[in-house]
Design a protein around this motif. Structure first.
Motif, short mmCIF file in Angstrom:
data_model
loop_
_atom_site.label_atom_id
_atom_site.label_comp_id
_atom_site.label_asym_id
_atom_site.label_seq_id
_atom_site.Cartn_x
_atom_site.Cartn_y
_atom_site.Cartn_z
N THR A 275 9.02 -34.95 70.68
CA THR A 275 7.69 -34.58 71.17
C THR A 275 6.97 -33.60 70.25
OG1 THR A 275 8.43 -35.00 73.42
CG2 THR A 275 6.40 -33.75 73.16
N PRO A 276 7.56 -32.44 69.92
CA PRO A 276 6.82 -31.55 69.01
C PRO A 276 6.64 -32.12 67.61
CG PRO A 276 9.04 -30.70 69.46
CD PRO A 276 8.81 -31.83 70.41
N ALA A 277 7.58 -32.95 67.15
CA ALA A 277 7.43 -33.55 65.82
C ALA A 277 6.30 -34.57 65.81
CB ALA A 277 8.74 -34.21 65.39
N VAL A 293 4.00 -24.93 58.99
CA VAL A 293 5.41 -25.14 58.64
C VAL A 293 6.30 -24.17 59.40
CG1 VAL A 293 7.08 -24.85 56.75
CG2 VAL A 293 4.99 -26.18 56.39
N GLU A 294 5.90 -22.91 59.45
CA GLU A 294 6.71 -21.91 60.16
C GLU A 294 6.75 -22.21 61.65
OE1 GLU A 294 6.73 -17.14 61.19
OE2 GLU A 294 5.38 -17.89 59.64
N PHE A 295 5.60 -22.55 62.22
CA PHE A 295 5.49 -22.80 63.65
C PHE A 295 6.32 -24.01 64.09
CE2 PHE A 295 3.27 -24.31 67.50
CZ PHE A 295 3.16 -23.13 68.22
N SER A 296 6.39 -25.02 63.23
CA SER A 296 7.02 -26.30 63.60
C SER A 296 8.34 -26.57 62.89
CB SER A 296 6.04 -27.46 63.32
OG SER A 296 4.83 -27.28 64.00
N LYS A 297 8.88 -25.57 62.23
CA LYS A 297 10.06 -25.80 61.39
C LYS A 297 11.22 -26.43 62.16
CE LYS A 297 13.25 -23.50 58.23
NZ LYS A 297 13.63 -22.22 57.58
N GLY A 298 11.56 -25.89 63.31
CA GLY A 298 12.70 -26.40 64.07
C GLY A 298 12.62 -27.89 64.35
N PRO A 299 11.57 -28.33 65.06
CA PRO A 299 11.48 -29.76 65.37
C PRO A 299 11.33 -30.64 64.13
CG PRO A 299 9.50 -28.59 66.12
CD PRO A 299 10.52 -27.56 65.76
N MET A 300 10.57 -30.18 63.13
CA MET A 300 10.35 -31.03 61.96
C MET A 300 11.63 -31.20 61.14
SD MET A 300 7.42 -32.09 62.50
CE MET A 300 7.41 -33.16 61.06
N GLU A 301 12.47 -30.18 61.09
CA GLU A 301 13.73 -30.31 60.35
C GLU A 301 14.72 -31.23 61.06
OE1 GLU A 301 14.36 -29.36 57.39
OE2 GLU A 301 12.60 -28.10 57.02
N ARG A 328 5.82 -40.49 58.96
CA ARG A 328 4.54 -40.08 58.40
C ARG A 328 4.31 -38.58 58.58
NH1 ARG A 328 1.69 -43.79 60.79
NH2 ARG A 328 0.76 -42.55 62.44
N ASN A 329 4.66 -38.09 59.77
CA ASN A 329 4.49 -36.66 60.04
C ASN A 329 5.41 -35.81 59.18
OD1 ASN A 329 2.70 -37.55 61.94
ND2 ASN A 329 3.84 -36.80 63.72
N TYR A 330 6.63 -36.32 58.95
CA TYR A 330 7.58 -35.57 58.13
C TYR A 330 7.09 -35.49 56.68
CZ TYR A 330 11.94 -33.78 56.25
OH TYR A 330 12.88 -33.00 55.63
N ALA A 331 6.48 -36.56 56.21
CA ALA A 331 5.93 -36.54 54.85
C ALA A 331 4.83 -35.49 54.73
CB ALA A 331 5.38 -37.93 54.48
N LEU A 332 4.02 -35.36 55.76
CA LEU A 332 2.98 -34.34 55.78
C LEU A 332 3.60 -32.94 55.81
CD1 LEU A 332 -0.05 -33.60 56.01
CD2 LEU A 332 0.20 -33.79 58.51
#
Length: 339
Positions: A275-277, A293-301, A328-332
């Motif tokens: 969901t957050p990713a 990047v800082e705000f979303s680091k956990g879910p994106m990683e 696509r979101n991870y590439a961003l």
């Protein structure tokens, strides 16, 4: 500005509130200027959360000396009593106050969340104790899951419910709003612009003003954005067939790409925080790359754990191509990490 009761709390608030995520990206002095301008224009209801970085601290600076003139709401996503209490104490310190008008248990979307919150030693226990101590005046809850939100409303425990409501995510109009009225529970409409997916503010508020029962809390990041939204409330609201057609065009465009954050796709067998990713582009549109990047680091990683098993697609009621969007979101996200 018109004023109204916040459900059965006894609190009186402005008919338009202020959602305080966007002030994260502002320097402190500018955030204070925007907040104080909103107050000067009659806005008295401010919603934030412990997780919104320095949002609470900026609010505390803006309203020193006039604490009794504003209604402050904050939230915690902690599910245990100790964690919720820690968040509350942090919020009190940051907001420079000794009480929170509305303390909300945030994003209760799955049964496991509800079981944790209501268990012995759960977050609800901490909220009730804080209310008994006078540190919290009223307790509310938020969700992005319709069936869970209705269940939470029917418990009779909470005085407010916060739920997404806009012309893309309009499920609340079928039962939630009328249920809130029947139970004298305040219905707080978050994400009036669908988290940034709707860029036509006039159209967004034409839709919302058909539902005066909803307390709308748009996010503001400038004096001009405050003035723009408040200008809609100075006009008669006439919703036309042309408006309906324009809304349908936006719905069609976003239909197969827009995540409603209902969390039906969860849990991911591989541990991806879907969901957050899924919402990363919206976060990125509202913050600088470094803050995003800082705000979303956990879910994106967690995204590289995706093996495209298809479980999330089968669960999604909107049939979104979730693995494709996550890639696509991870590439961003990776692009922003390099910025």
């Amino acid at each position: 500005m018109k004023y109204r009761a916040l459900g059965k709390t006894g609190l009186i608030i402005s008919e338009v509130g202020f959602g305080c995520i966007p002030i994260i990206r502002l320097p402190a002095d500018e955030a204070v200027r925007v907040l104080q301008h909103a107050y000067g224009q009659g806005i008295t209801f401010y919603d934030t959360a412990n997780a919104y970085r320095d949002s609470e601290a900026k609010i505390g600076m803006a309203f020193q000396g006039i604490r009794d003139k504003v209604i402050l709401a904050t939230k915690t996503m902690k599910r245990d009593a100790a964690g919720a209490r820690e968040h509350l104490e942090t919020s009190l310190r940051m907001l420079k106050t000794d009480y929170i008008d509305l303390f909300q248990l945030h994003q209760v979307a799955q049964e496991k969340d509800w079981q944790s919150i209501t268990a012995s030693g759960g977050a609800l226990e901490a909220a009730i104790k804080a209310k008994e101590e006078g540190k919290v005046r009223h307790i509310g809850i938020t969700s992005h899951n319709l069936s869970m939100a209705i269940k939470l409303m029917k418990t009779g425990i909470f005085e407010t419910i916060m739920f997404p409501f806009n012309f893309i995510e309009d499920a609340a109009k079928e039962e939630m709003i009328s249920l809130a009225q029947e139970s004298k529970m305040a219905f707080i409409a978050m994400k009036p612009f669908a988290g940034g997916a709707i860029d036509n503010a006039a159209l967004a508020f034409k839709f919302l003003r058909q539902y005066p029962e909803a307390i709308v809390i748009p996010g503001f990041d400038s004096v001009s954005s405050v003035d723009e939204v408040l200008s809609f409330y100075e006009k008669n609201n006439t919703f036309s067939e042309q408006d309906n057609a324009a809304i349908e065009q936006v719905r069609q465009k976003l239909g197969k790409q827009f995540c409603r954050r209902c969390e039906y796709c969860q849990p991911c067998p591989q541990g991806v925080a879907i969901t957050p990713a899924m919402g990363y582009p919206i976060v990125a549109a509202r913050m600088s790359p470094a803050v995003s990047v800082e705000f979303s680091k956990g879910p994106m990683e967690s995204v590289p754990k995706c093996v495209e098993c298809g479980v999330c697609i089968n669960r999604c009621p909107y049939e979104l191509p979730i693995p494709e969007i996550l890639k696509r979101n991870y590439a961003l996200y990776e692009q922003h990490k390099q910025a």
